[in-house]
Design a protein around this motif. Structure first.
Motif, PDB file in Angstrom:
ATOM      1  N   CYS A  54       0.853  -1.289   0.155  1.00 63.37           N
ATOM      2  CA  CYS A  54      -0.026   0.201  -0.081  1.00 63.37           C
ATOM      3  C   CYS A  54       0.846   1.295  -0.018  1.00 63.37           C
ATOM      4  O   CYS A  54       0.193   2.369  -0.016  1.00 63.37           O
ATOM      5  CB  CYS A  54      -0.775  -0.064   1.201  1.00 63.37           C
ATOM      6  SG  CYS A  54      -2.112  -1.355   1.231  1.00 63.37           S
ATOM      7  N   MET A  55       2.239   1.201  -0.040  1.00 64.30           N
ATOM      8  CA  MET A  55       3.142   2.315   0.089  1.00 64.30           C
ATOM      9  C   MET A  55       3.335   2.775  -1.263  1.00 64.30           C
ATOM     10  O   MET A  55       4.251   2.132  -1.888  1.00 64.30           O
ATOM     11  CB  MET A  55       4.120   2.039   0.854  1.00 64.30           C
ATOM     12  CG  MET A  55       3.818   2.105   2.442  1.00 64.30           C
ATOM     13  SD  MET A  55       5.329   1.800   3.595  1.00 64.30           S
ATOM     14  CE  MET A  55       6.190   3.209   3.281  1.00 64.30           C
ATOM     15  N   ASN A  56       3.033   3.691  -1.736  1.00 65.51           N
ATOM     16  CA  ASN A  56       3.124   4.139  -3.370  1.00 65.51           C
ATOM     17  C   ASN A  56       4.414   5.139  -3.225  1.00 65.51           C
ATOM     18  O   ASN A  56       4.227   6.126  -3.808  1.00 65.51           O
ATOM     19  CB  ASN A  56       2.061   4.604  -4.066  1.00 65.51           C
ATOM     20  CG  ASN A  56       2.039   4.566  -5.357  1.00 65.51           C
ATOM     21  OD1 ASN A  56       2.898   4.002  -5.782  1.00 65.51           O
ATOM     22  ND2 ASN A  56       1.379   5.471  -6.157  1.00 65.51           N
ATOM     23  N   ILE A  57       5.497   4.941  -2.674  1.00 68.43           N
ATOM     24  CA  ILE A  57       6.580   5.743  -2.599  1.00 68.43           C
ATOM     25  C   ILE A  57       7.957   4.884  -2.831  1.00 68.43           C
ATOM     26  O   ILE A  57       7.779   3.756  -2.661  1.00 68.43           O
ATOM     27  CB  ILE A  57       6.911   6.566  -1.403  1.00 68.43           C
ATOM     28  CG1 ILE A  57       6.960   5.792  -0.084  1.00 68.43           C
ATOM     29  CG2 ILE A  57       5.695   7.854  -1.312  1.00 68.43           C
ATOM     30  CD1 ILE A  57       7.110   6.403   1.109  1.00 68.43           C
ATOM     31  N   PRO A  58       9.059   5.353  -3.235  1.00 70.24           N
ATOM     32  CA  PRO A  58      10.377   4.500  -3.116  1.00 70.24           C
ATOM     33  C   PRO A  58      10.544   4.097  -1.659  1.00 70.24           C
ATOM     34  O   PRO A  58      10.968   4.896  -0.916  1.00 70.24           O
ATOM     35  CB  PRO A  58      11.279   5.399  -3.711  1.00 70.24           C
ATOM     36  CG  PRO A  58      10.692   6.618  -4.426  1.00 70.24           C
ATOM     37  CD  PRO A  58       9.314   6.759  -3.621  1.00 70.24           C
ATOM     38  N   VAL A  59      10.744   2.723  -1.584  1.00 68.84           N
ATOM     39  CA  VAL A  59      11.262   2.432  -0.283  1.00 68.84           C
ATOM     40  C   VAL A  59      11.814   0.920  -0.463  1.00 68.84           C
ATOM     41  O   VAL A  59      11.660   0.187  -1.325  1.00 68.84           O
ATOM     42  CB  VAL A  59       9.586   1.970   0.473  1.00 68.84           C
ATOM     43  CG1 VAL A  59       8.949   0.940  -0.189  1.00 68.84           C
ATOM     44  CG2 VAL A  59      10.139   1.490   2.017  1.00 68.84           C
ATOM     45  N   GLN A  60      13.072   0.802   0.319  1.00 72.01           N
ATOM     46  CA  GLN A  60      13.610  -0.519   0.307  1.00 72.01           C
ATOM     47  C   GLN A  60      13.048  -1.437   1.471  1.00 72.01           C
ATOM     48  O   GLN A  60      12.796  -0.937   2.473  1.00 72.01           O
ATOM     49  CB  GLN A  60      15.114  -0.329   0.494  1.00 72.01           C
ATOM     50  CG  GLN A  60      15.685   0.234  -0.641  1.00 72.01           C
ATOM     51  CD  GLN A  60      17.266   0.446  -0.584  1.00 72.01           C
ATOM     52  OE1 GLN A  60      17.678   0.944   0.650  1.00 72.01           O
ATOM     53  NE2 GLN A  60      18.155   0.154  -1.529  1.00 72.01           N
ATOM     54  N   ILE A  61      13.037  -2.775   1.243  1.00 69.32           N
ATOM     55  CA  ILE A  61      12.582  -3.638   2.195  1.00 69.32           C
ATOM     56  C   ILE A  61      13.819  -4.443   2.713  1.00 69.32           C
ATOM     57  O   ILE A  61      14.718  -5.109   1.994  1.00 69.32           O
ATOM     58  CB  ILE A  61      11.675  -4.639   1.795  1.00 69.32           C
ATOM     59  CG1 ILE A  61      10.619  -3.868   0.800  1.00 69.32           C
ATOM     60  CG2 ILE A  61      11.142  -5.626   2.441  1.00 69.32           C
ATOM     61  CD1 ILE A  61       9.626  -2.995   1.581  1.00 69.32           C
TER      62      ILE A  61
END
Ligand code: IMP
Length: 179
Positions: A54-61
């Motif tokens: 649901c996170m519509n931004i650049p993100v690393q996991i």
């Protein structure tokens, strides 16, 4: 498996809806920060899955595995790092994803470590909070649900490594762990 549950506290639908809500807040707060979502294994897996979708931004996991319980139902206060994060956190904005905060020992240790390594910021998003169990000062910024001081399983949470696959959070019958 389902017979060992005394009461269902939260359904899949409730948890997914809450994760979507928290993800929208994280999108706003971290819009231009390229954060790292750092899941604590293994309990955070279903919840981090719900959040990231649901996170519509650049993100690393990323993931870390730390343990405090060693198979029982009461925290020992000892926190061991079983698997460390794979990347440098220096200058990064870290959002730790936790299944449940009880005593606060686990997060206290992980937050101190990440800050020591130079993280630009460290916040916590937790699916569940059990504030009555708190021993160290720990207030997660993003909380899904606050629950009473019961031992719960499901949606990632285990007892002796079982029940993680339950599609809901439920209170485990006491006779299961008293035997
Ligand atoms: P704390 O260090 O006491 O805050 O505990 C955090 C960790 O303990 C969580 O990540 C869980 O793995 C485990 N834990 C705490 N409460 C429960 C529970 O009710 N059921 C299952 N695991 C729990």
């Amino acid at each position: 498996m389902h017979n060992d549950i005394k009461e269902i506290l939260l359904t899949t639908e409730q948890i997914e809806a809450k994760a979507a809500e928290l993800a929208k807040q994280l999108e706003i707060d971290y819009a231009d920060k390229k954060p790292v979502l750092l899941g604590l294994l293994k309990g955070s897996v279903p919840f981090i899955g719900d959040l990231m979708k649901c996170m519509n931004i650049p993100v690393q996991i990323e993931f870390m595995d730390v343990s405090s319980y060693h198979g029982g139902t009461a925290s020992t206060g000892q926190v061991k790092i079983l698997k460390d994060i794979d990347i440098s956190v220096e200058g990064r904005h870290i959002i730790i994803v936790e299944d449940i905060v009880d005593t606060g020992f686990t997060l206290d240790k992980v937050i101190a470590l990440l800050k020591h390594r130079g993280a630009a910021s460290v916040e916590v998003v937790t699916m569940l909070d059990k504030p009555e169990g708190r021993v160290v000062v720990m207030e997660p910024k993003y909380i899904g649900f606050t629950i009473p001081k019961a031992f719960v399983v499901g949606y990632g949470l285990d007892y002796d490594e079982y029940y993680r696959n339950l599609p809901y959070v439920g209170i485990l019958k006491e006779e299961v762990y008293m035997n």
